[in-house]
Write a protein that holds these residues in place. Structure first.
Motif, short mmCIF file in Angstrom:
data_model
loop_
_atom_site.label_atom_id
_atom_site.label_comp_id
_atom_site.label_asym_id
_atom_site.label_seq_id
_atom_site.Cartn_x
_atom_site.Cartn_y
_atom_site.Cartn_z
N ASN B 97 31.39 -18.04 14.37
CA ASN B 97 30.21 -17.38 14.50
C ASN B 97 29.32 -17.97 13.64
O ASN B 97 28.41 -17.97 13.59
N LEU B 98 29.35 -17.79 11.96
CA LEU B 98 28.71 -17.70 11.37
C LEU B 98 28.52 -18.92 11.14
O LEU B 98 27.48 -19.76 10.64
N SER B 99 29.73 -19.80 11.31
CA SER B 99 28.92 -21.61 11.00
C SER B 99 28.65 -22.06 12.44
O SER B 99 27.63 -22.89 12.32
N LEU B 100 28.05 -21.28 13.85
CA LEU B 100 27.39 -21.84 14.50
C LEU B 100 26.60 -20.89 14.34
O LEU B 100 24.96 -21.60 14.69
N GLY B 101 26.03 -20.01 13.11
CA GLY B 101 24.49 -19.58 12.83
C GLY B 101 24.12 -21.23 12.06
O GLY B 101 22.59 -21.12 11.86
N ALA B 102 24.31 -21.86 11.54
CA ALA B 102 24.37 -23.17 10.46
C ALA B 102 23.81 -24.22 11.61
O ALA B 102 24.83 -25.05 11.45
N PHE B 103 24.12 -24.24 13.12
CA PHE B 103 24.36 -24.71 13.57
C PHE B 103 22.87 -26.37 13.32
O PHE B 103 23.22 -27.76 14.15
N LEU B 104 21.69 -25.76 12.93
CA LEU B 104 20.68 -26.85 13.54
C LEU B 104 20.53 -28.00 12.20
O LEU B 104 21.78 -26.88 10.72
N PRO B 105 20.28 -28.83 12.16
CA PRO B 105 20.35 -29.41 11.06
C PRO B 105 19.37 -28.80 10.40
O PRO B 105 20.26 -29.21 8.55
N ARG B 106 18.18 -28.41 9.78
CA ARG B 106 17.50 -27.75 9.08
C ARG B 106 18.65 -27.11 7.43
O ARG B 106 18.50 -27.07 6.96
N ARG B 108 22.18 -26.71 8.31
CA ARG B 108 23.58 -26.92 7.99
C ARG B 108 23.40 -27.52 6.23
O ARG B 108 24.82 -27.08 5.77
N ALA B 109 22.48 -27.90 5.75
CA ALA B 109 22.15 -28.70 4.34
C ALA B 109 22.52 -26.90 3.85
O ALA B 109 23.22 -27.48 2.04
N GLN B 110 21.91 -25.94 3.95
CA GLN B 110 22.20 -24.86 3.25
C GLN B 110 23.26 -24.13 3.62
O GLN B 110 23.44 -22.53 2.72
N ALA B 111 24.16 -24.40 4.30
CA ALA B 111 25.59 -23.30 5.00
C ALA B 111 26.38 -23.06 4.25
O ALA B 111 26.88 -21.90 3.59
N SER B 114 23.53 -20.24 2.22
CA SER B 114 23.92 -18.66 2.86
C SER B 114 25.10 -18.08 3.21
O SER B 114 24.41 -16.98 3.15
N LEU B 115 26.17 -19.19 3.35
CA LEU B 115 27.12 -18.16 3.35
C LEU B 115 27.54 -17.39 2.44
O LEU B 115 27.55 -16.22 2.49
N GLU B 116 27.14 -17.74 1.05
CA GLU B 116 27.57 -16.57 -0.37
C GLU B 116 26.26 -15.83 -0.08
O GLU B 116 26.74 -14.54 -0.92
N ARG B 117 25.56 -16.21 0.39
CA ARG B 117 24.53 -15.02 0.50
C ARG B 117 25.17 -13.66 1.76
O ARG B 117 24.73 -12.72 1.69
N VAL B 118 25.33 -13.84 2.37
CA VAL B 118 26.10 -13.23 3.91
C VAL B 118 26.78 -12.28 3.26
O VAL B 118 26.81 -11.00 3.59
N PHE B 119 27.71 -13.06 2.23
CA PHE B 119 29.11 -12.89 1.25
C PHE B 119 28.51 -11.78 0.33
O PHE B 119 28.93 -10.42 0.01
N ALA B 120 27.78 -11.64 -0.28
CA ALA B 120 26.69 -11.25 -1.22
C ALA B 120 26.64 -9.31 -0.56
O ALA B 120 26.21 -8.63 -0.94
N THR B 152 21.41 -19.12 9.53
CA THR B 152 19.80 -19.50 10.45
C THR B 152 18.88 -20.58 9.35
O THR B 152 18.21 -20.47 9.16
N ASP B 153 19.31 -19.46 7.58
CA ASP B 153 17.99 -19.28 6.53
C ASP B 153 16.97 -19.36 7.31
O ASP B 153 16.66 -20.42 6.99
#
Lengths: 290, 235
Positions: B97-106, B108-111, B114-120, B152-153
């Motif tokens: 689910n989280l990985s699909l959040g970063a589906f877009l190329p824009r 994906r690079a920050q994935a 972004s994941l660290e921010r979600v965990f924070a 999705t940043d």
């Protein structure tokens, strides 16, 4: 007799599994049940029959042409015929009903064209019809090669769905189209792609089956029904389930034909289908989630 | 950063939203308060592209017009919605689910950032990555839904009644997390009925009645206002 039934069941079931996988991808992602699905299979069988007769090229190589054509044609059908319905439909139920009516028409249009061109006679050709002995049973080489091709393509399609980003996007749309839009997936694009992949897999199934089965222009619906039974029994959109149930269906057919009566195969399959639906309405592998 | 003006939506002859104007600044938390049927969900769906606004509407995000874009391009533009009912991929894992959040190329690079921010913001999710999302409790699913939207940043995070169906304890936990998201520069715009808690963590608020904005102000002023207390806080 047991080994013979097992082999013929496995080889047939392998192709059923592949064909059902194509339908579950199509239906699961696009939410449009394609009643003309089997016509793609029969259409490909006829195309290979004609091309093999004219050029003498191996049907398995001809698949490299027929399958991409079916991919493109399915994509076109989705874009031209089904997207307007998608735009119009206010609810998911309305979309399903509209697309059922439309693909019902597609079924008859495609069948009509094939009847016009090829007539209603049983058609077959001979390729790799060499007996192979496995343990104490005999099986035709074309069945073995077709089974092998079905396994390889099924595994590739499965890996595509599970391991690639595009595959994950298709799965996401199948689970929740609204959620998919919210992560930036173009749902219309995904549905078109899934429809095209399904059509391509149906065509490959047609190529494989045509090497060892006789077929007629009117037989598409038989394959649509069988694939649909597998898809519903497994749970719509459940790829692994479709593969397993498809294989089981082939085995059941072969064993009923060998031990009971070949005329009973259809009756037994529908009985199993009904039983499965009564026990597990959401499908054997389906989860009752929103 | 978000500038909305002249936003109207009708369903057939029924006018659900009429001439709504609203703005959200960078890093700001803004709440739109309204009763059932006031048009809250319609408003937020119109911003996310899930319903089509009437002609003449203006929705600007960082200078880019969103009002004619389909939903998936609005995500690309930097606006993420956590919808009512969450719309998680319920048969997939939390990680998927989280990985699909970063589906877009824009995105994906920050994935990984972004994941660290979600965990924070939601440390709990780190241990739950392999769990099937549909098997989690309502509060946990809401965390995954917000986490997926964060992946999705976005410049702006939209929340459609995030406290709906959550226990008071979980609601408090959830509202505590929102300022942490805003602190990273992502603006938050939510619609809510739970006005006391949502106002207390917001910078500003708007009041929505029968599809129209009938009041706005600093959240602290709204909390004190007698009219708001009567209408929304049940006092």
């Amino acid at each position: 007799m047991f080994m013979n039934a097992l082999l013929s069941g496995l080889t047939l079931g392998g192709v059923y599994a592949l064909v059902a996988m194509g339908l579950t991808i199509q239906y699961g992602v696009s939410r449009s049940l394609n009643l003309g699905y089997g016509e793609f299979l029969i259409g490909a069988a006829f195309a290979v029959y004609v091309l093999f007769g004219a050029l003498g090229i191996s049907p398995y190589l001809l698949a490299l042409v027929v399958v991409p054509v079916a991919f493109g044609l399915s994509w076109l059908i989705y874009r031209v015929m089904l997207t307007p319905i998608l735009r119009r439909a206010r609810t998911p139920v309305a979309l399903e009903i509209d697309s059922l009516l439309l693909t019902f028409g597609l079924l008859f249009a495609m069948m009509g064209i094939m009847l016009l061109v090829f007539g209603s006679n049983y058609t077959s050709y001979t390729y790799l019809s060499v007996p192979v002995r496995i343990l104490d049973a005999t099986v035709a080489l074309n069945r073995l090669v077709s089974f092998g091709a079905a396994v390889v393509v099924g595994a590739l399609a499965f890996a595509f769905l599970m391991r690639t980003r595009t595959g994950m996007a298709l799965r996401a749309v199948a689970v929740d189209p609204v959620g998919a839009q919210l992560v930036g997936i173009d749902v219309k694009w995904a549905a078109g792609l899934a429809f095209a992949i399904g059509g391509a897999i149906a065509a490959l199934g047609g190529v494989l089956i045509s090497t060892y089965m006789t077929f007629t222009a009117e037989m598409g619906v038989v394959f649509t029904m069988k694939a649909l039974i597998v898809v519903i029994m497994a749970g719509v959109g459940h790829v692994v389930g479709a593969l397993l149930v498809g294989l089981a269906l082939g085995l059941i057919e072969a064993f009923v034909a060998a031990y009971l009566d070949p005329g009973l195969t259809v009756a037994v399959i529908y009985a199993v289908f009904l039983l499965a639906l009564i026990v597990r309405p959401v499908g054997i592998f389906g989860r009752a989630v929103r | 950063m978000l500038e909305v003006s002249n936003l109207s939506v009708s369903y057939g002859r029924h006018l659900a939203l009429s001439d709504v104007a609203l703005s959200v600044g960078q890093g700001e938390i803004v709440v739109v308060l309204g009763a059932n049927g006031a048009g809250k969900s319609t408003f937020i769906k119109a911003l996310a592209g899930l319903v089509t606004p009437a002609p003449g509407a203006r929705i600007l995000l960082g200078g880019q017009s969103l009002e004619r874009l389909p939903a998936h391009q609005i995500v690309e533009a930097g606006l993420a919605l956590v919808p009512e009912g969450r719309h998680l991929f319920s048969t997939l894992t939390v990680a998927e689910n989280l990985s699909l959040g970063a589906f877009l190329p824009r995105t994906r690079a920050q994935a990984s950032d972004s994941l660290e921010r979600v965990f924070a913001v939601f440390p709990k999710l780190r241990q739950r990555l392999s769990q099937i999302a549909g098997t989690m409790s309502g509060g946990e699913q809401q965390m995954v839904a917000i986490g997926r939207a964060m992946m999705t940043d976005p410049q702006l995070l939209l929340l459609d009644e995030p406290s709906l169906g959550l226990s008071p304890l979980l609601t408090t936990e959830l509202f505590r997390a929102l300022p942490n998201i805003a602190a990273t520069g992502t603006s938050v715009l939510m619609v809510e009925q739970n006005s006391h808690q949502s106002l207390s963590i917001s910078d500003r608020g708007y009041l929505l009645e029968d599809g129209r904005i009938t009041g706005e102000g600093a959240a602290s002023d709204l909390l004190q206002s007698e009219a708001v207390q009567k209408a929304y806080l049940g006092m």
